[in-house]
Design a protein around this motif. Structure first.
Motif, PDB file in Angstrom:
ATOM      1  N   LEU B   6      88.549  46.794  36.151  1.00  0.00           N
ATOM      2  CA  LEU B   6      88.391  45.921  34.990  1.00  0.00           C
ATOM      3  C   LEU B   6      89.693  45.869  34.183  1.00  0.00           C
ATOM      4  O   LEU B   6      90.181  44.793  33.814  1.00  0.00           O
ATOM      5  N   VAL B   7      90.245  47.058  33.960  1.00  0.00           N
ATOM      6  CA  VAL B   7      91.502  47.126  33.214  1.00  0.00           C
ATOM      7  C   VAL B   7      92.601  46.368  33.953  1.00  0.00           C
ATOM      8  O   VAL B   7      93.340  45.574  33.368  1.00  0.00           O
ATOM      9  N   ASN B   8      92.685  46.596  35.266  1.00  0.00           N
ATOM     10  CA  ASN B   8      93.679  45.865  36.052  1.00  0.00           C
ATOM     11  C   ASN B   8      93.480  44.362  35.908  1.00  0.00           C
ATOM     12  O   ASN B   8      94.436  43.607  35.768  1.00  0.00           O
ATOM     13  N   GLY B   9      92.206  43.961  35.959  1.00  0.00           N
ATOM     14  CA  GLY B   9      91.904  42.532  35.854  1.00  0.00           C
ATOM     15  C   GLY B   9      92.372  41.969  34.531  1.00  0.00           C
ATOM     16  O   GLY B   9      92.935  40.877  34.470  1.00  0.00           O
ATOM     17  N   ILE B 250      90.097  40.203  40.501  1.00  0.00           N
ATOM     18  CA  ILE B 250      90.337  41.604  40.885  1.00  0.00           C
ATOM     19  C   ILE B 250      89.032  42.254  41.343  1.00  0.00           C
ATOM     20  O   ILE B 250      89.002  42.951  42.363  1.00  0.00           O
ATOM     21  N   LEU B 251      87.964  42.011  40.603  1.00  0.00           N
ATOM     22  CA  LEU B 251      86.684  42.618  41.000  1.00  0.00           C
ATOM     23  C   LEU B 251      86.254  42.096  42.367  1.00  0.00           C
ATOM     24  O   LEU B 251      85.791  42.854  43.213  1.00  0.00           O
TER      25      LEU B 251
ATOM     26  N   ASP C 226      98.795  39.852  42.663  1.00  0.00           N
ATOM     27  CA  ASP C 226      98.408  41.216  42.333  1.00  0.00           C
ATOM     28  C   ASP C 226      97.685  41.814  43.528  1.00  0.00           C
ATOM     29  O   ASP C 226      96.820  41.187  44.115  1.00  0.00           O
ATOM     30  N   LEU C 227      98.083  43.016  43.893  1.00  0.00           N
ATOM     31  CA  LEU C 227      97.459  43.640  45.058  1.00  0.00           C
ATOM     32  C   LEU C 227      96.748  44.931  44.683  1.00  0.00           C
ATOM     33  O   LEU C 227      96.439  45.748  45.538  1.00  0.00           O
ATOM     34  N   SER C 228      96.466  45.108  43.387  1.00  0.00           N
ATOM     35  CA  SER C 228      95.868  46.368  42.967  1.00  0.00           C
ATOM     36  C   SER C 228      94.507  46.629  43.614  1.00  0.00           C
ATOM     37  O   SER C 228      94.221  47.781  43.961  1.00  0.00           O
ATOM     38  N   PRO C 229      93.653  45.624  43.831  1.00  0.00           N
ATOM     39  CA  PRO C 229      92.372  45.941  44.480  1.00  0.00           C
ATOM     40  C   PRO C 229      92.575  46.537  45.869  1.00  0.00           C
ATOM     41  O   PRO C 229      91.839  47.442  46.277  1.00  0.00           O
ATOM     42  N   LEU C 230      93.577  46.040  46.564  1.00  0.00           N
ATOM     43  CA  LEU C 230      93.855  46.539  47.904  1.00  0.00           C
ATOM     44  C   LEU C 230      94.311  47.992  47.829  1.00  0.00           C
ATOM     45  O   LEU C 230      93.857  48.841  48.607  1.00  0.00           O
TER      46      LEU C 230
END
Lengths: 335, 285, 423, 235
Positions: B6-9, B250-251, C226-230
């Motif tokens: 969530l924060v990343n999003g 992101i989620l 953004d690739l943070s989920p990966l």
């Protein structure tokens, strides 16, 4: 054949067909084929973008649907692309009608951006649905010449076919433009609310014209696939392709069946020659192409067709301009 | 993990919002969809890169160089190009900027080359730890700058005379003229201001992304989505739209599929257009 | 009446444009080949603009360097090699350009293409015109093996590139980590365009052969912002080894975000493209250290080269450094070697430059491993694939990419295994 | 004060106003009367500079108006309150009024002007922080007129001020117009509501499909039964 213009169009077509049979150079034939293909696609775009004022930047979606449908059917079941082409066209038309209905209330830029989203969604779907589309690896269509396969040894054959397509679509557009539907479409484009209040069935006509436009765009997609014999998301479903169709129609002049033809006859050979001749510095050809685009928009915002007609008008002293209903280019539209 | 995502999003969304803000302002005031937006970002990133490589300037401080340069560029582009097609059709406007984008990206290719240049700063890859939560310093910095920028620009639009004129022009350009507003001048100001926002966002993007002639392509479509989503010309809308897209994306990437996550913004856009065609913060006309 | 004239004018314009375009080109190019005089023309189709411009232009430079070197040493039996650049940023352009070169410029020898998609469109055009096509980069397996007679690819295929990464993980990394291959947890990630997809297929197939424990398998768009989920997915899956097929911008972003989220596998193997470029290390600095790259061989140890090859390598590198800041990657080396073989071993034997003649020469070539600057050799199969194409594993060490595996190519020992924690 | 001589207004090829000449003297309320599409609005737009293709003479206080751009005419003292109010919907009432005082001349004394306007329209003061689109029709009209007055105009161009308002509000608006006029501001009014205009104006011009049909003063009307019947429904 009472209609003089129809005679002229057919005459021009015949002349071109004969000319093609005399051309032996494959690069020129390639140019003719691609010019024809883009004239066809732009003409199809124009039915929605020029006539009913639905400025689409998502027509690559329909192009892709056409190419993928016929190619998948051909490669997996051997179904002739001539049939696959129609199936693809129908699918594209259905998608288009639904989408046009959804976006009915959107105007101008918003409609353009909403259709842009459709193209992007199709792109991602075609990359991800690898079991159907082979994903981004793309589909190689085996080279097996034959009329039923819509694959030919000679580029001239492709040229004959696409020019015939262009002829038929041009006649179709011409008759639409002349019919009451043409006037309805102009009416919707110029003032939708007023048109509806006068009894024009706005929604149906807009959905219909968008669907017809998508149908022909899908046919262009099939032709492209059978000509290049390789399709992948990056060559079919990119924004650039959608922009290209619109650019050709706009540069030529929207709202008339001659505009897209003119735009294609000028832009496609131009970009091909630039790419072929301006090759000593990477990117210079695109740079020049961009400059030309900007120049046309800046100096001839109504497109080339009215400009050329004006020259004719000055030459002949006749009011050629007035015969062409002005597009969405009048200043009032903005106020 | 959910909290982390969530924060990343939110951080990604803030980045989107800032990146789209310049486009939004220009779209709102001039009613022009600027397809060269991505290329302007590219130019801003190159300025930041060269400021770092040649003068050793930190990306954040590079705005001292890139803001004036981009402002001037914006004014010139508006005066000599955009200004001339302000009353043309939507499509003509789009194609002018498409052409401009082609010209700019290929100019970069010709004169700078296709290489991927990066500014290397330590904080690009460092994180702050909050319990089990990791917050990238660069993302956090972007977030802070975004918030500050939005507050400053919103205050400017809210309280200064020219800000009010910009808002008035974006809402009704004819009437603004009748009130004695020189709308031509306002267009130039708005375009310049939009370019300032581009310069700021580009400086921040350079921390994480390498710059090359086509880098703008990574951002431009998402910017369109956010601008429409947030509502024409609404800066808070751009921020909120950005955060919505960022969080859902992101989620979706984490819980569903990385490959499909990019479809999210477009679906959100279509749904939004159906439910609220004027955007989250837009006005119905 | 105006419309009549307009239509006729449009038709005339099209025809005359076509006509004049044709005539002047035909004059300048006809009879250039095989008649004893003039130059030897080679068409080079590459993406010189657009998203792939960086490597497209680097490859163009490598081919030109090879041509210059050959020309300086007397050319082909006294004739000069001249390259005709053809920019093809997308498949459609590839088809058009191949057609133009073959049919209008009358060039019967083509080289290219870097992008497999573009090759997929341009190769068939050349084949239909019975032209020779030397593929020096595109790795998609489908390019050869389609029954085309005149396609010659000197470099390895995507599946070789991918499977080599899995092989390295199973045969080298697992033992070093005191794990059996079945215990080795692997994450396979790849960008979702044609290139990344086909390479990762190779990775996956080989990994399954070795029974590697695949704990994460994801694709993503190389234009991701953004690739943070990966990264978080991988953090959760805790792989020992990450095998990533990425272009450059996404490779850089991946590494930066991995560090942000403190994700550090024991080993990271990239496959060619992004991970192998000088700009990758240039962007990441210290963080690129220790990253493995499964790639076409680039700068390999002189131990694996014969004397001529070592010298040729030096010449190439000297010429390269005169105009480039970064060192050439394996892809660029592959292009140089493919071009060099063509100029040095094929063309001098040609009399007619006919595709059939070139085919016979190519099939007769037998160049030992280690005889080319990148350590490869030449032995073509009937399908046009070089069976002596090789893939090596390189590693970023002190800012340079050095070959580390297999041993005969290794210029250095693999280091940083497992990767140390981030500083 | 304002003299129009043989003015044509064109939209593309369409001529909305043909050869119209009118004359407004200082301190007057002059009404332009005619049905929808008669060219009233176009004529006002020509004066305020919104229509760019205007032929003929436009003289304001002995200066040729055509050399001034739209926004400069505001500085010269001409303000146009457009048809349909055209408030800035997402600006507050206060901000709308401030936009009226955009010209440099008006800006310096905007505080005093504002106080005066709140005196005339107390409702506006109550609603000053409300967004303009949330006002009722009558309030919007007041705000629009107030906004116009903020520019300290010499000549106020009012386009259909009564459009879409309830009868009691119409009267209120016209009373206000009269009051403003008493403050020394000249008013040129375009109205379909001929009875009200007749009552409140000093003189009027009748337009019909772009042509000027007649010029009358209130007193001379009594003698012209035709006009009375045709345009005012009076027997």
């Amino acid at each position: 054949m009472r209609d003089k213009k129809v005679c002229i169009i057919i005459l021009a077509y015949t002349v071109l067909m004969i000319a093609i049979s005399l051309v032996g150079n494959n690069f020129l034939l390639d140019m003719v084929v691609l010019t024809g293909l883009w004239a066809f696609a732009a003409q199809a775009w124009n039915i929605a973008g020029g006539y009913s004022g639905q400025f689409s930047l998502g027509h690559c979606a329909f192009f892709g649907i056409g190419a993928y449908t016929s190619s998948i059917l051909y490669c997996n079941t051997g179904l002739s692309p001539w049939v696959g082409m129609l199936i693809g066209g129908v699918i594209a038309a259905i998608v288009a009608a639904v989408y046009s209905g959804i976006c009915n209330k959107l105007k101008g830029h918003f409609f353009a951006l909403a259709t842009l989203a459709l193209g992007q969604i199709m792109y991602i779907a075609s990359v991800q649905l690898t079991s159907i589309t082979k994903g981004s690896v793309g589909i190689n269509i085996p080279f097996k010449p034959g009329f039923l396969n819509m694959i030919f040894n000679s580029r001239a054959t492709y040229a004959y076919i696409i020019l015939t397509f262009v002829l038929l679509l041009t006649l179709f557009t011409y008759f639409i433009q002349k019919s009451k539907y043409g006037y309805f479409l102009y009416a919707i484009r110029d003032n939708e609310r007023a048109a509806i209040s006068l009894g024009v069935r706005g929604l149906q006509l807009k959905m219909g014209s968008f669907a017809v436009s998508a149908f022909f765009t899908a046919i262009a997609g099939t032709f492209y696939a059978q000509y290049i014999l390789f399709i992948d998301p990056d060559s079919l479903l990119v924004l650039f392709l959608a922009v290209q169709m619109a650019i050709i129609a706009i540069i030529g002049g929207t709202g008339s069946y001659l505009g897209p033809l003119l735009g294609s006859v000028i832009l496609i050979p131009l970009s091909m020659l630039l790419r072929a001749k301006i090759n000593f510095v990477s990117g210079l050809d695109n740079l020049i192409y961009g400059l030309i685009l900007m120049a046309v928009v800046l100096f001839l915002p109504d497109g080339l067709l009215p400009f050329i007609l004006k020259i004719f008008k000055n030459r002949t002293g006749k009011k050629a301009m007035e015969k062409y209903p002005k597009g969405e280019l009048n200043l009032d539209a903005k106020v | 993990m959910f909290l982390q995502n969530l924060v990343n999003g939110i951080f990604v969304g803030a980045m989107y919002g800032l990146t789209a803000s310049g486009l939004s302002l220009i779209f709102g005031v001039l009613n022009i969809v600027n397809f060269a937006h991505g290329e302007f970002i590219m130019i801003g990133m190159y300025i930041t890169y060269f400021a770092g490589a040649l003068l050793g300037v930190n990306p954040i401080l590079s705005v001292l160089i890139s803001v004036p340069v981009m402002l001037i560029l914006g004014v010139l582009v508006e005066r000599f190009l955009i200004n001339r097609i302000i009353n043309s059709s939507d499509m003509a406007q789009i194609f002018l900027t498409v052409g401009l984008g082609l010209v700019l990206s290929n100019l970069a290719l010709i004169f700078i080359g296709g290489n991927y240049y990066s500014v290397r700063v330590g904080y690009a890859t460092e994180s702050l730890k909050l319990g089990s939560l990791l917050i990238g310093k660069a993302s956090f910095l972007t977030f802070i700058v975004t918030v500050i920028t939005f507050i400053v620009v919103s205050m400017m639009l809210k309280y200064t005379f020219i800000g009010k004129a910009i808002r008035a022009t974006s809402q009704d350009r004819t009437t603004a003229q009748l009130m004695g507003v020189n709308t031509g001048f306002i267009y130039t100001v708005a375009f310049g201001l939009g370019m300032v926002l581009v310069a700021i966002s580009a400086a921040l993007l350079t921390i994480m992304f390498p710059v090359y002639p086509n880098i703008g392509n990574h951002f431009v479509v998402i910017c369109f989505v956010i601008v429409v989503l947030g509502g024409l010309g609404s800066l808070p809308g751009a921020l909120v739209g950005g955060v919505i897209v960022g969080v859902i994306e992101i989620l979706c990437g984490y819980y569903f599929s990385m490959g499909w996550k990019d479809v999210v913004p477009f679906l959100v856009l279509i749904i939004c257009l159906l439910v609220r065609p004027q955007g989250i913060f837009g006005t119905r006309t | 009446m105006k419309k009549i004239w307009l239509t006729v004018l449009a038709a005339l314009l099209a025809v005359s444009l076509a006509g004049c375009g044709g005539s002047n080109k035909a004059e300048t190019t006809e009879g250039n080949q095989g008649d004893g005089g003039g130059d030897i023309k080679l068409g080079v189709i590459l993406p010189l603009s657009g998203n792939l411009a960086l490597l497209g232009n680097e490859i163009m430079d490598a081919i030109n360097i090879a041509a210059d070197m050959k020309n300086k040493s007397g050319g082909i039996n006294g004739k000069k090699i001249v390259t005709e650049r053809a920019d093809a940023p997308d498949p459609n352009a590839g088809s058009t350009q191949a057609n133009r070169l073959v049919n209008t410029e009358n060039i019967k020898m083509l080289m290219g293409t870097y992008s497999s998609g573009i090759a997929a469109a341009s190769v068939p055009v050349a084949m239909r015109a019975n032209a020779t096509y030397v593929e020096v980069n595109a790795v998609a397996d489908e390019i050869t093996g389609q029954g085309y007679k005149y396609i010659w690819r000197n470099v390895a295929t995507a599946s070789m590139m991918g499977s080599n990464a899995s092989k390295f993980a199973a045969e080298y990394i697992a033992p070093k980590l005191n794990l059996t291959p079945e215990k080795l947890k692997v994450a396979i990630i790849h960008e979702d365009s044609s290139w990344g997809t086909s390479v990762s297929n190779g990775v996956r197939t080989k990994a399954e052969e070795y029974n590697l424990n695949i704990v994460c398998d994801e694709s993503y768009s190389s234009k991701s912002t953004d690739l943070s989920p990966l990264i978080l997915k991988m953090t959760k899956a805790k792989p020992d080894v990450v095998i990533a097929s990425s272009y450059i911008a996404d490779a850089i972003l991946l590494q930066k975000q991995a560090k942000q989220f403190d994700f550090r596998p024991k080993a990271w193997i990239g496959t060619s493209a992004g991970h192998a470029l000088g700009d990758y290390a240039g962007s990441l600095g210290q963080d690129a250290e220790g990253i493995f790259v499964s790639d076409l061989p680039g700068i390999v140890s002189d131990n694996g080269l014969d004397k001529d090859a070592a010298q040729l390598k030096q010449e190439f590198l000297t010429a390269w450094k005169a105009s480039h800041e970064t060192v050439p990657s394996g892809v660029t080396f592959g292009a140089f070697c493919g071009a060099w073989t063509f100029f040095n071993d094929v063309l001098p034997q040609c009399k007619t430059f006919d595709a059939e003649e070139i085919r016979n020469i190519y099939l007769g070539l037998d160049i030992e491993l280690g005889s080319l600057p990148d350590g490869t050799g030449v032995k073509y199969g009937q399908n046009g694939q070089n069976e002596r194409a090789t893939i090596v594993v390189e590693q970023w060490q002190n800012g340079a990419l050095v070959a580390v595996w297999p041993d005969n190519y290794a210029a250095a020992q693999p280091a940083s295994l497992p990767l140390p924690a981030y500083k | 004060m304002l003299k129009l001589k043989n003015v044509d207004v064109l939209y593309g090829k369409f001529m909305a106003v043909k050869q119209v000449s009118i004359n407004v003297k200082k301190g007057e309320i002059v009404a332009l009367i005619g049905s929808n599409g008669a060219g009233k609005s176009s004529l006002l737009k020509a004066v305020s500079g919104l229509c760019s293709s205007v032929k003929g003479e436009l003289i304001f206080e002995d200066q040729d108006l055509k050399s001034y751009k739209c926004h400069d005419r505001v500085c010269e003292g001409i303000i146009h309150v457009p048809e349909g109010r055209k408030l800035f919907p997402r600006l507050t009432v206060m901000e709308n009024l401030q936009m009226g005082a955009y010209s440099k001349k008006a800006r310096s004394s905007s505080k005093e002007t504002l106080a005066k306007i709140f005196q005339i329209f107390p409702r506006l003061e109550e609603r000053k922080n409300q967004l303009a689109y949330s006002l009722s029709g009558g309030e919007q009209q007041m705000c629009a007129i107030g906004r116009g007055l903020m520019s300290l105009p010499k000549l106020l161009l009012l386009d259909e001020p009564s459009l879409g308002l309830a009868p009691n509000l119409v009267k209120l608006v016209f009373d206000t117009v009269k009051a403003i006029n008493k403050e020394g501001i000249t008013i040129l009014l375009a109205e379909q509501n001929s009875t009200m205009s007749l009552k409140y104006s000093d003189r009027f011009y009748i337009l019909e499909s772009g042509n000027m049909v007649n010029e009358q003063s209130k007193d001379s009307l009594a003698s012209d039964a035709d006009i009375k019947k045709k345009y005012f429904g009076l027997a």
